[in-house]
Design a protein around this motif. Structure first.
Motif, PDB file in Angstrom:
ATOM      1  N   LEU A 404      66.223  27.301  52.286  1.00  0.00           N
ATOM      2  CA  LEU A 404      65.419  27.290  51.526  1.00  0.00           C
ATOM      3  C   LEU A 404      64.851  28.941  51.345  1.00  0.00           C
ATOM      4  N   GLY A 405      65.112  29.433  52.731  1.00  0.00           N
ATOM      5  CA  GLY A 405      65.168  30.889  52.645  1.00  0.00           C
ATOM      6  C   GLY A 405      63.420  31.195  53.323  1.00  0.00           C
ATOM      7  N   TYR A 406      63.307  32.537  53.528  1.00  0.00           N
ATOM      8  CA  TYR A 406      61.822  33.020  53.892  1.00  0.00           C
ATOM      9  C   TYR A 406      61.082  33.344  53.098  1.00  0.00           C
ATOM     10  N   PRO A 407      59.833  32.998  53.092  1.00  0.00           N
ATOM     11  CA  PRO A 407      59.028  32.633  54.439  1.00  0.00           C
ATOM     12  C   PRO A 407      58.916  31.155  54.229  1.00  0.00           C
ATOM     13  N   ILE A 408      59.749  30.420  53.348  1.00  0.00           N
ATOM     14  CA  ILE A 408      59.368  28.980  53.272  1.00  0.00           C
ATOM     15  C   ILE A 408      59.835  28.404  54.598  1.00  0.00           C
ATOM     16  N   ASN A 409      61.125  29.046  55.463  1.00  0.00           N
ATOM     17  CA  ASN A 409      61.545  28.579  56.834  1.00  0.00           C
ATOM     18  C   ASN A 409      61.207  29.753  57.636  1.00  0.00           C
ATOM     19  N   THR A 410      60.898  29.760  58.741  1.00  0.00           N
ATOM     20  CA  THR A 410      60.585  30.570  59.794  1.00  0.00           C
ATOM     21  C   THR A 410      61.232  30.411  61.054  1.00  0.00           C
ATOM     22  N   SER A 411      60.850  31.179  61.984  1.00  0.00           N
ATOM     23  CA  SER A 411      61.295  30.735  63.420  1.00  0.00           C
ATOM     24  C   SER A 411      60.647  29.401  64.045  1.00  0.00           C
ATOM     25  N   GLU A 412      59.589  28.959  63.341  1.00  0.00           N
ATOM     26  CA  GLU A 412      59.122  27.721  63.824  1.00  0.00           C
ATOM     27  C   GLU A 412      59.599  26.640  63.105  1.00  0.00           C
ATOM     28  N   ASP A 413      59.292  25.365  63.493  1.00  0.00           N
ATOM     29  CA  ASP A 413      59.895  24.179  63.011  1.00  0.00           C
ATOM     30  C   ASP A 413      59.126  24.138  61.497  1.00  0.00           C
ATOM     31  N   GLN A 414      60.076  23.676  60.553  1.00  0.00           N
ATOM     32  CA  GLN A 414      59.256  23.335  59.115  1.00  0.00           C
ATOM     33  C   GLN A 414      59.711  21.656  59.023  1.00  0.00           C
ATOM     34  N   ALA A 415      58.715  21.117  58.913  1.00  0.00           N
ATOM     35  CA  ALA A 415      59.009  19.597  59.064  1.00  0.00           C
ATOM     36  C   ALA A 415      59.395  18.810  57.746  1.00  0.00           C
ATOM     37  N   SER A 416      58.693  19.136  56.417  1.00  0.00           N
ATOM     38  CA  SER A 416      58.912  18.623  55.388  1.00  0.00           C
ATOM     39  C   SER A 416      58.544  19.290  54.158  1.00  0.00           C
ATOM     40  N   LEU A 417      58.847  18.769  52.975  1.00  0.00           N
ATOM     41  CA  LEU A 417      58.549  19.329  51.686  1.00  0.00           C
ATOM     42  C   LEU A 417      58.554  18.411  50.681  1.00  0.00           C
ATOM     43  N   PHE A 418      57.437  18.486  49.724  1.00  0.00           N
ATOM     44  CA  PHE A 418      57.400  17.604  48.655  1.00  0.00           C
ATOM     45  C   PHE A 418      57.666  18.314  47.372  1.00  0.00           C
ATOM     46  N   VAL A 419      58.566  18.096  46.314  1.00  0.00           N
ATOM     47  CA  VAL A 419      58.620  18.963  45.092  1.00  0.00           C
ATOM     48  C   VAL A 419      58.219  18.264  43.735  1.00  0.00           C
ATOM     49  N   SER A 420      57.225  18.847  42.912  1.00  0.00           N
ATOM     50  CA  SER A 420      56.859  18.336  41.857  1.00  0.00           C
ATOM     51  C   SER A 420      58.113  17.727  40.917  1.00  0.00           C
ATOM     52  N   ALA A 421      57.921  16.783  40.094  1.00  0.00           N
ATOM     53  CA  ALA A 421      58.998  16.285  39.260  1.00  0.00           C
ATOM     54  C   ALA A 421      59.672  17.286  38.363  1.00  0.00           C
ATOM     55  N   ASN A 422      58.655  18.196  37.586  1.00  0.00           N
ATOM     56  CA  ASN A 422      59.077  19.247  36.736  1.00  0.00           C
ATOM     57  C   ASN A 422      59.629  20.380  37.497  1.00  0.00           C
ATOM     58  N   GLY A 423      59.641  20.564  39.034  1.00  0.00           N
ATOM     59  CA  GLY A 423      60.181  21.483  39.806  1.00  0.00           C
ATOM     60  C   GLY A 423      59.391  22.736  39.647  1.00  0.00           C
ATOM     61  N   THR A 424      58.250  22.865  39.588  1.00  0.00           N
ATOM     62  CA  THR A 424      57.717  23.918  39.638  1.00  0.00           C
ATOM     63  C   THR A 424      56.857  24.208  40.968  1.00  0.00           C
ATOM     64  N   ARG A 425      56.331  23.087  41.457  1.00  0.00           N
ATOM     65  CA  ARG A 425      55.366  23.149  42.540  1.00  0.00           C
ATOM     66  C   ARG A 425      55.932  22.448  43.792  1.00  0.00           C
ATOM     67  N   ALA A 426      55.568  22.787  45.045  1.00  0.00           N
ATOM     68  CA  ALA A 426      55.887  22.165  46.348  1.00  0.00           C
ATOM     69  C   ALA A 426      54.622  21.896  46.977  1.00  0.00           C
ATOM     70  N   TYR A 427      54.654  21.104  47.999  1.00  0.00           N
ATOM     71  CA  TYR A 427      53.421  20.512  48.959  1.00  0.00           C
ATOM     72  C   TYR A 427      54.046  20.400  50.102  1.00  0.00           C
ATOM     73  N   TYR A 428      52.949  20.849  51.118  1.00  0.00           N
ATOM     74  CA  TYR A 428      53.597  20.722  52.527  1.00  0.00           C
ATOM     75  C   TYR A 428      52.191  20.769  53.455  1.00  0.00           C
ATOM     76  N   SER A 429      52.536  20.978  54.736  1.00  0.00           N
ATOM     77  CA  SER A 429      51.418  21.111  55.670  1.00  0.00           C
ATOM     78  C   SER A 429      51.417  22.416  56.482  1.00  0.00           C
ATOM     79  N   TYR A 430      50.542  22.835  56.564  1.00  0.00           N
ATOM     80  CA  TYR A 430      50.544  24.242  57.434  1.00  0.00           C
ATOM     81  C   TYR A 430      49.548  23.991  58.785  1.00  0.00           C
ATOM     82  N   GLU A 431      50.125  24.314  59.755  1.00  0.00           N
ATOM     83  CA  GLU A 431      49.218  24.242  61.126  1.00  0.00           C
ATOM     84  C   GLU A 431      48.948  25.827  61.621  1.00  0.00           C
ATOM     85  N   GLU A 432      47.417  25.816  61.569  1.00  0.00           N
ATOM     86  CA  GLU A 432      46.421  26.957  61.502  1.00  0.00           C
ATOM     87  C   GLU A 432      46.498  27.057  63.297  1.00  0.00           C
ATOM     88  N   GLN A 433      46.786  28.079  63.659  1.00  0.00           N
ATOM     89  CA  GLN A 433      46.925  28.485  65.079  1.00  0.00           C
ATOM     90  C   GLN A 433      45.960  29.356  65.865  1.00  0.00           C
TER      91      GLN A 433
END
Length: 664
Positions: A404-433
């Protein structure tokens, strides 16, 4: 999008283990512990042969002893003193780097690894320093710095050796990542809503097709993980509440998946419920506002091995999940099972290549279009660790996964992604450090970049209520979506037996018939032509079903019959509709029906009348050939005399050109 929260089951730890680790400290620190502990026996037993200085050896041994007692910060000064005592103490540099890395002091760690290499840059004795330095640089996303060390390190091994191949993968990762960073995806993640932040962390969001109901995993202050839900009213999210008291327990629940209508959920539990193995999958169904008691999915899905990370298809009849059971391609693979007509799950099938690799795959998500599979993998080349990929289920099998490319993917682990039915939006969780340590995880959303939207076939969805046409009361009913070109069932869903509510996903790029039926009622057929549709739109429709009572004035339109202009030959794609009518009549052998043909007001009235009669007779002939007694069916042509709507527009005229049926 760095640092998407790590799936507790990606790294092989039970949910309970995750909770206990959080009680001891942060999840990231424990991950480092797990990575470092395998070295402990070596650290405790090996005094370096490279130092001849007795004082340096004593300092080294004291440092190792303190680390063995979980006193890493106290161990560091002793190792630093050992190096000052003997500046050529190669092994002390390596151990000090590991101690710095363990305590999240990455720049000092990199510095001492480099110093270790400088002492003997061409010696195999520096191999561990090369490995630690390059691996740390890759984990930090410093790919350009890692490459020369990796290339030098690779020369120390035979070209076909396992170690050389492992380094070659790291080199490929670094080069891929450099290229990806130079061509970033246009994404702008934003927090979903502060209203949802009622616990220390929230992660793994899943939504219904209309994106109005959200379910996610919440980490509570006491370390318990529960499934929470919230609703969206078009502007704001409601405060989250526990999904159900009979789903959430004092043990942990997580990694849920919802059907498109939000009325079936599958989730993972590793303790507290009677199961078959280390982690099992459970399902619950919603009727009205109540969720049923969760049930184990049974021995076809759950084994004595590990099953987790479920992904339901939109209609809840296909299940993707992760398992390390025998027969896979790697350690943890993605498997799929289909629901039978009797409500049982078939024996799961491994997705095989090119999805699964000799490494781990995780967190599958099957888009409502039934074709696009998103998943995480550490086996496909990416930016390091787990990256997110998408692959398409084509007629010839699964396509090669696309990163899926950068910055969706980075050097850290990307765990999961949910994409809306119409294919316009994605949902995920982000860890603040903070200082390299995870503080909290929040739910985020972003608009999918155009390059990925073009890849994902959007879907529409139809939602509403099925009612009794006479009493207006909600009905339990079955909905069946059929591809008119292939006459194959695309999906089956049921209404809520209490509310009559339904949600049906409608794929783009074809012609579909939707049948709504319930014993004791005339079935209703709906027609959807999406051959030119390029984006998913929502539709709302209340569907009244007429009671199947002879002699009433109720009639239904056969919306999926097709004739060429001015002709009465039935097109092949009319077969679906006629087969449904034939099935209904054969299931109700006492019913007699009238098949009536109608036209619009264009053309000669007499010709239209004759055409409507011949079209009705063509339907009767098909039904008779299908086994319906001819005496039970009558054909009548009404021409233009009984329009549904005024013949004032092209759309109205289209509606008036129809075949109806009613009970006599």
């Amino acid at each position: 999008m760095a640092n998407i929260v790590a799936d507790t089951q990606i790294h092989g730890h039970s949910i309970k283990g995750e909770r206990e680790e959080r009680r001891k400290g942060t999840k990231e620190l424990c991950s480092i512990v797990r990575l470092f502990l395998p070295l402990l026996p070596f650290l405790l037993s090996s005094l370096s042969s490279f130092s001849q200085d007795t004082k340096a050896k004593e300092l080294y041994a004291q440092s190792i002893k303190l680390f063995g007692e979980r006193k890493a910060d106290e161990a560091i000064p002793y190792m630093e003193q050992a190096i000052k005592q003997d500046p050529n103490f190669t092994d002390a540099y390596l151990k000090l780097g590991q101690l710095y890395e363990f305590t999240k002091r990455y720049d000092p760690a990199l510095a001492v690894y480099r110093n270790a290499i400088k002492l003997q840059p061409d010696s195999p004795a520096s191999g561990a320093a090369y490995q630690s330095l390059s691996t740390t640089l890759l984990r930090l996303g410093r790919y350009g710095e890692a490459l020369p060390y990796l290339e030098k390190y690779q020369t120390m091994f035979a070209p076909q050796s396992a170690q050389a191949k492992r380094i070659a993968r790291q080199i490929e990762t670094a080069r891929f990542a450099q290229e990806a960073i130079q061509h970033p995806q246009a994404v702008d993640p934003k927090p979903l809503s502060s209203i949802l932040q009622t616990t220390p962390s929230q992660y793994f969001p899943v939504l219904t097709a209309d994106e109005q109901t959200l379910v996610f995993t919440a980490l509570k202050p006491e370390g318990d993980e529960d499934l929470m839900t919230a609703t969206f009213n078009g502007e704001t999210w409601s405060p989250p509440t526990s999904l159900a008291s009979n789903i959430n327990t004092p043990e942990n629940e997580g990694t849920a998946s919802l059907s498109a209508d939000g009325r079936t959920i599958v989730f993972t539990a590793c303790q507290g419920r009677k199961g078959f193995g280390s982690c099992d999958l459970y399902a619950s169904h919603k009727t009205g506002s109540d969720w049923s008691t969760p049930e184990n999915l049974g021995p076809a899905i759950n084994t004595r091995y590990y099953e987790s990370q479920p992904a339901l298809s939109a209609d809840g009849r296909q299940l993707y999940f992760v398992s390390d059971r025998p027969g896979g391609k790697g350690r943890r693979d993605i498997w799929r099972s289909d629901l039978t007509t009797t409500g049982d799950w078939n024996e799961p099938v491994n997705l095989g290549e090119p999805i699964n690799t000799p490494f781990n795959e995780a967190s599958p998500f099957i888009h409502p279009n039934g074709q696009s599979l998103f998943f995480a993998s550490e086996g496909h080349i990416g930016m390091g660790g787990y990256d997110l990929f998408v692959a398409d289920n084509c007629a010839s099998g699964w396509s090669s996964p696309t990163n899926l490319g950068y910055p969706i993917n980075t050097s850290e682990d990307q765990a999961s992604l949910f994409v809306s039915a119409n294919g316009t939006r994605a949902y995920y969780s982000y860890e603040e450090q903070k200082d390299g340590v995870s503080q909290k995880s929040r739910l985020y959303t972003f608009d999918l970049p155009e390059s990925l939207r073009e890849r994902i076939k959007p879907v529409s969805y139809l939602k509403g209520i099925v009612t009794d046409a006479k009493t207006k009361k909600p009905l339990a009913a079955n909905l069946e979506l059929i591809d008119l070109k292939t006459n194959q069932v695309v999906s089956r869903v049921q209404t809520d037996s209490q509310t009559g509510q339904y949600t049906a996903v409608l794929p783009s790029g074809g012609e579909y018939a939707l049948y709504v039926s319930q014993p004791g009622y005339l079935f209703k057929s709906l027609s959807f032509d999406f051959t030119q549709k390029t984006k998913g739109d929502a539709m709302s429709l209340t569907v009244p079903l007429e009671p199947a009572l002879a002699g009433t004035s109720a009639n239904e339109t056969l919306n999926n019959l097709f004739f060429e202009t001015g002709r009465y030959d039935l097109a092949d794609k009319s077969k679906t509709e006629l087969d449904h009518l034939s099935t209904f009549l054969q299931a109700n052998p006492t019913f007699k029906v009238e098949i009536s043909g109608h036209t619009d007001d264009k053309g000669d009235a007499a010709i239209n009348l004759a055409l409507s009669q011949k079209r009705a007779q063509a339907v009767v002939a098909y039904l008779a050939k299908a086994g319906v007694e001819a005496s039970r069916i009558k054909a009548v042509g009404y021409g233009k005399t009984r329009p549904l709507v005024p013949n004032t527009t092209d759309e109205n005229r289209r509606l008036n050109r129809r075949i109806d049926w009613k009970l006599l």
